[in-house]
Scaffold this motif. Sequence first.
Motif, PDB file in Angstrom:
ATOM      1  N   GLN A  42      -2.863   5.563 -13.100  1.00  0.00           N
ATOM      2  CA  GLN A  42      -2.718   6.061 -11.735  1.00  0.00           C
ATOM      3  C   GLN A  42      -2.004   7.412 -11.690  1.00  0.00           C
ATOM      4  N   ALA A  43      -1.715   7.993 -12.859  1.00  0.00           N
ATOM      5  CA  ALA A  43      -0.903   9.207 -12.906  1.00  0.00           C
ATOM      6  C   ALA A  43      -1.568  10.381 -12.196  1.00  0.00           C
ATOM      7  N   VAL A  44      -2.880  10.572 -12.404  1.00  0.00           N
ATOM      8  CA  VAL A  44      -3.581  11.699 -11.774  1.00  0.00           C
ATOM      9  C   VAL A  44      -3.536  11.564 -10.260  1.00  0.00           C
ATOM     10  N   HIS A  45      -3.847  10.369  -9.751  1.00  0.00           N
ATOM     11  CA  HIS A  45      -3.816  10.149  -8.298  1.00  0.00           C
ATOM     12  C   HIS A  45      -2.397  10.327  -7.761  1.00  0.00           C
ATOM     13  N   PHE A  46      -1.405   9.837  -8.495  1.00  0.00           N
ATOM     14  CA  PHE A  46      -0.019   9.932  -8.049  1.00  0.00           C
ATOM     15  C   PHE A  46       0.404  11.395  -7.893  1.00  0.00           C
ATOM     16  N   ARG A  47       0.032  12.232  -8.870  1.00  0.00           N
ATOM     17  CA  ARG A  47       0.420  13.646  -8.792  1.00  0.00           C
ATOM     18  C   ARG A  47      -0.181  14.339  -7.576  1.00  0.00           C
ATOM     19  N   GLU A  48      -1.358  13.889  -7.162  1.00  0.00           N
ATOM     20  CA  GLU A  48      -2.035  14.530  -6.033  1.00  0.00           C
ATOM     21  C   GLU A  48      -1.367  14.222  -4.696  1.00  0.00           C
ATOM     22  N   GLN A  49      -0.534  13.168  -4.646  1.00  0.00           N
ATOM     23  CA  GLN A  49       0.144  12.795  -3.398  1.00  0.00           C
ATOM     24  C   GLN A  49       1.458  13.573  -3.289  1.00  0.00           C
ATOM     25  N   GLU A  50       1.345  14.883  -3.053  1.00  0.00           N
ATOM     26  CA  GLU A  50       2.526  15.745  -3.110  1.00  0.00           C
ATOM     27  C   GLU A  50       3.571  15.342  -2.070  1.00  0.00           C
ATOM     28  N   PHE A  73       4.077  12.396  -0.694  1.00  0.00           N
ATOM     29  CA  PHE A  73       4.651  11.124  -1.125  1.00  0.00           C
ATOM     30  C   PHE A  73       5.673  11.343  -2.238  1.00  0.00           C
ATOM     31  N   VAL A  74       5.297  12.163  -3.222  1.00  0.00           N
ATOM     32  CA  VAL A  74       6.197  12.450  -4.349  1.00  0.00           C
ATOM     33  C   VAL A  74       7.452  13.154  -3.855  1.00  0.00           C
ATOM     34  N   ASN A  75       7.286  14.134  -2.962  1.00  0.00           N
ATOM     35  CA  ASN A  75       8.439  14.864  -2.432  1.00  0.00           C
ATOM     36  C   ASN A  75       9.389  13.938  -1.695  1.00  0.00           C
ATOM     37  N   ASN A  76       8.838  12.993  -0.936  1.00  0.00           N
ATOM     38  CA  ASN A  76       9.679  12.042  -0.200  1.00  0.00           C
ATOM     39  C   ASN A  76      10.466  11.138  -1.150  1.00  0.00           C
ATOM     40  N   LEU A  77       9.818  10.708  -2.232  1.00  0.00           N
ATOM     41  CA  LEU A  77      10.517   9.886  -3.220  1.00  0.00           C
ATOM     42  C   LEU A  77      11.681  10.648  -3.838  1.00  0.00           C
ATOM     43  N   ILE A  78      11.413  11.902  -4.212  1.00  0.00           N
ATOM     44  CA  ILE A  78      12.455  12.723  -4.826  1.00  0.00           C
ATOM     45  C   ILE A  78      13.605  12.936  -3.848  1.00  0.00           C
ATOM     46  N   ALA A  79      13.252  13.249  -2.599  1.00  0.00           N
ATOM     47  CA  ALA A  79      14.279  13.497  -1.582  1.00  0.00           C
ATOM     48  C   ALA A  79      15.129  12.256  -1.316  1.00  0.00           C
ATOM     49  N   ALA A  80      14.513  11.073  -1.451  1.00  0.00           N
ATOM     50  CA  ALA A  80      15.240   9.823  -1.209  1.00  0.00           C
ATOM     51  C   ALA A  80      16.072   9.388  -2.412  1.00  0.00           C
ATOM     52  N   GLY A  81      16.015  10.148  -3.481  1.00  0.00           N
ATOM     53  CA  GLY A  81      16.804   9.820  -4.668  1.00  0.00           C
ATOM     54  C   GLY A  81      16.200   8.738  -5.530  1.00  0.00           C
ATOM     55  N   ILE A 102       9.349   3.938   0.755  1.00  0.00           N
ATOM     56  CA  ILE A 102      10.770   4.191   0.516  1.00  0.00           C
ATOM     57  C   ILE A 102      11.622   3.122   1.197  1.00  0.00           C
ATOM     58  N   ALA A 103      11.285   2.778   2.456  1.00  0.00           N
ATOM     59  CA  ALA A 103      12.034   1.739   3.168  1.00  0.00           C
ATOM     60  C   ALA A 103      11.897   0.394   2.469  1.00  0.00           C
ATOM     61  N   ILE A 104      10.682   0.098   1.992  1.00  0.00           N
ATOM     62  CA  ILE A 104      10.453  -1.172   1.279  1.00  0.00           C
ATOM     63  C   ILE A 104      11.315  -1.240   0.021  1.00  0.00           C
ATOM     64  N   MET A 105      11.338  -0.156  -0.743  1.00  0.00           N
ATOM     65  CA  MET A 105      12.131  -0.129  -1.971  1.00  0.00           C
ATOM     66  C   MET A 105      13.620  -0.206  -1.668  1.00  0.00           C
ATOM     67  N   SER A 111       0.840  -1.196   0.000  1.00  0.00           N
ATOM     68  CA  SER A 111       0.000   0.000   0.000  1.00  0.00           C
ATOM     69  C   SER A 111       0.878   1.250   0.000  1.00  0.00           C
ATOM     70  N   GLU A 112       0.395   2.306  -0.667  1.00  0.00           N
ATOM     71  CA  GLU A 112       1.126   3.574  -0.658  1.00  0.00           C
ATOM     72  C   GLU A 112       1.183   4.182   0.743  1.00  0.00           C
ATOM     73  N   LYS A 113       0.316   3.683   1.649  1.00  0.00           N
ATOM     74  CA  LYS A 113       0.304   4.203   3.020  1.00  0.00           C
ATOM     75  C   LYS A 113       1.417   3.595   3.872  1.00  0.00           C
ATOM     76  N   GLU A 114       2.049   2.531   3.371  1.00  0.00           N
ATOM     77  CA  GLU A 114       3.183   1.946   4.078  1.00  0.00           C
ATOM     78  C   GLU A 114       4.436   2.784   3.820  1.00  0.00           C
ATOM     79  N   ASP A 115       5.526   2.411   4.478  1.00  0.00           N
ATOM     80  CA  ASP A 115       6.794   3.107   4.262  1.00  0.00           C
ATOM     81  C   ASP A 115       7.408   2.601   2.962  1.00  0.00           C
TER      82      ASP A 115
END
Length: 648
Positions: A231-239, A241-249, A214-217, A208-212
């Motif tokens: 899922q692109a529209v929904h993904f963009r709305e999770q700002e 989540f997206v910011n955390n992915l970017i920050a984690a490289g 980044i740690a799983i990956m 689930s996207e509600k889990e951690d």
Amino acid sequence: MNPFARLSNWYFTRSALPYWCILLIDYLTIIFCGYLAYYLFNGGDQVTSHFWPILHHLCVLLIPYSIAFRIFHTYSGIFRYSSFVDLGRLALAMMLGSAIAFACYLPLKYIFPQWENMFLEHYPRLVLLLLFATSFMCAVRVIVKTIYDLFRVDGYSKRIFIYGAHDGGISLAKSIRNESPNRYTVKGFITSDDAMKGKWLMGLPVFSEKEDVIAIMQRQAASILMVSPLQAVHFREQEGFVNNLIAAGIKIMMLPSSAKEWDGRSELRYSQLHEVDIEDLLPRDRIEVDMIAIGRQLNANRILITGAAGSIGSEMVRQVAHFEPKEMILIDQAETPMHDVRRKMLENYPNISCQTIVASITNQSFMEDIFRRYHPDYVFHAAAYKHVPMMEDNPAMAVQNNVYGTRIIADLAVKYGTKKFVMISTDKAVNPTNVMGCSKRICEIYCQSLNKAIETSPQSFTQANGNPPCTQFVTTRFGNVLGSNGSVIPIFKEQIAKGGPVTVTHPDIIRYFMLIPEACKLVLEAGTMGKGGEIFVFDMGKPVRIAELAQRMITLSGAKNCEIQYTGLRDGEKLYEEVLNDAEHTLPTKHPKIMVAQVREYDYEEACRNEERLLQASYTYDDMATVRIMKEIVPEFKSRHSKYEALD
């Protein structure tokens, strides 16, 4: 590539494993299963004593099975790419082979009474043979495919997760698995559907996207997240989540923002995705328009587009051409961009008659010659000077090009019987704080007052052919478009490429953004539904803080030590753009993202007098005198960070 991968990639090529090898394996499987079926019914002693007769009778059965294999093209595919469709075809071939054997056995038995087949005489043995052989052959294919998938992976393959656990995500995973050698290895799925959490898909876990995430990956050493188009529209709305992915490289791959939306049915290949640009991550809704209604209006008509080489105009050209108009008349004063438009029209729409004309809309005699020659049915007026700081320094040019040029095209549309005139305006026309925004508001006033005058006093206007006027004027108003010439994103990219700093005027400045294709779709939709006199405003979605946009772009680029520098608001710039005047309100339309603005209406005669007075002042090239009249025409025009504040 490791030795196992080399061996696997060689062994499973068609040259190393031709179809006759597979056929031989299947023959041996049928024979083995025949012995097994006979053993279960008659015991081991009977198998030993009748070994050669059993083999003889089984070899006879291979003939109808071979015919069935040929009918169902069982060996036309590639073994390592076996799918459920191939397994189903194999099962049908086995059933058909058994049916052919039975159908042929009865007449042969009649002709040769002494001849018999121990499997066709005792049909339960044949049924058991059919079940065993089909199961074994399917199992062999599944095992081979599994071995191939396990050992064919390139040593440099990157581990990825897929965002989306339904059709789009599955299609991406299949595309990746079918590639050879593998550039990517799917390690799992991320889903927004709570019902899918904890399940397994294609042998891989679903999280689930509600889990951690980044740690799983990171535990799986996965560095890329591929996003399903569905899922692109929904993904963009999770700002967050997206910011955390970017920050984690973690790299994000999506369909480009300029790409055609996936229909959910055609084949989706991961190669259609690319590493995201900032445009791909900005939240936005999917835009749906009535393509049938638009096509009905534009098809087989003459369409004139001004500013046809600009960001908006060139996209309007592409979208209008899709509806196969009778003729397109494209006008812009920029020669090289117009050459590009001309080349693309010849390349992509060779069957459409297209006139590419290099000219200024302020050249009245030439514009009249164009209208007289082509009599356009629809006019999309996108030509304008649009850069705020430039027009603050050159108000005379804003008046002469934006205001006077619009009046020329509008008047000619009436004179030569244009059905509909669609003017493209801007949110900067609302409570304008700069010369450019005010010039566009004056254009809106003229078009709306002209439409009202035609409706109330049609006898005051006539077409060149003597017929009464028929032109409907519609205005569309929206904010910034992504990727337009001179917009903030290309500037930021250039600054980041140079190592910074990235310049932002103010930490709190926000803007509305929309993709150019989406904005043009709404322009076409508004133009279709407009009856004349409306100012349509678009729902621009969520505003974006420019400082956050800059920081995201820096992080996405991977640039180090690239700072943001605040330079202060520019002349005429405001912290946020409005879509409606304070005294205005909107009415809904049939399209959820298009509203009609209820604005103050002006008398046509007054609008003409004001424009004449303003035009005369512009030819003095006295900035203060010109802007003073603009403020008189548009009282809500209050300058910001500008020398014209002295006039307020």
